[in-house]
Design a protein around this motif. Structure first.
Motif: not given
Lengths: 112, 113
Positions: B15-20, B77-85
């Protein structure tokens, strides 16, 4: 929500039997499509029926559309274990471009 | 028909990280769509990515959370930012076919811990 509703949510049948799943929707549509999804993978387009069509066939698939009732059905005849998947209807309407609304899906399990 | 690949196929992130997530198409297309499919749920459109212009986001999705790039007619590309569960989902890209059908990539299964 404008999401289409499908029933049943889950269906379990024996190989060789027919499977029928239904889709109801709320908006006026340009066409309605059915997709298959295997085990959380990408969706595969199966068949498209236009709003002025009432029935369409493709191999073992038969789709009907009743625009007065805003409903469609997908029939898979002589089912096989490989048909085990989730099936989604997608209603398509035009608002400048095509807009797609996917239904809630039916999980089909075909037992060998 | 179009052949679409996505990378990564799956990932587990903190959590809190980003994925592209990358989406590659084997032909040039004007529009590409990004969808989210939460566990056991249907598909929800996140945004439409057009080459040469800003992506168009659907209600409930914002650019700060889901920034999208579309540098050319075959890639996005799609980035999911500041991820949470709650971001744990399958993310799918798709392109329109010559009719009104869509062709989908195999999806990226994201788990956020």
């Amino acid at each position: 929500s404008q999401q289409g509703e499908e029933d049943p949510q889950a269906l379990s049948i024996q190989e060789g039997e027919n499977a029928t799943m239904n889709c109801s929707y709320k908006t006026s549509i340009n066409n309605l499509q059915w997709y298959r999804q295997n085990s959380g993978r990408g969706l595969v387009h199966l068949i498209l029926i236009r709003s002025n069509e009432r029935e369409k066939h493709s191999g073992r698939l038969r789709v009907t559309l009743d625009t007065s009732k805003k409903s469609s059905s997908l029939l898979i005849t002589a089912s096989r274990a490989a048909d085990t998947a989730s099936y989604f209807c997608a209603t398509v309407y035009t608002s400048g471009t095509y807009k797609y609304i996917f239904g809630t899906g039916t999980r089909l399990k075909v037992l060998a | 028909s179009a052949v679409i690949s996505q990378k990564p196929s799956r990932d587990i992130c903190q959590r809190g990280t980003s994925l592209t997530i990358q989406c590659q198409v084997d032909s040039q297309v004007t529009m590409m769509f990004w969808y989210r499919q939460q566990p056991g749920q249907s598909l929800t459109l996140i945004a439409t990515a057009n080459q040469g212009s800003e992506a168009t986001y659907e209600s409930g999705f914002v650019i700060d959370k889901f920034p999208i790039s579309r540098p050319n007619l075959t890639f996005s590309t799609l980035t999911v930012s500041n991820m949470s569960p709650e971001d744990s989902s399958i993310y799918l890209c798709s392109v329109p076919g010559t009719g009104a059908e869509q062709y989908f990539g195999p999806g990226t299964r994201l788990t956020v811990t």
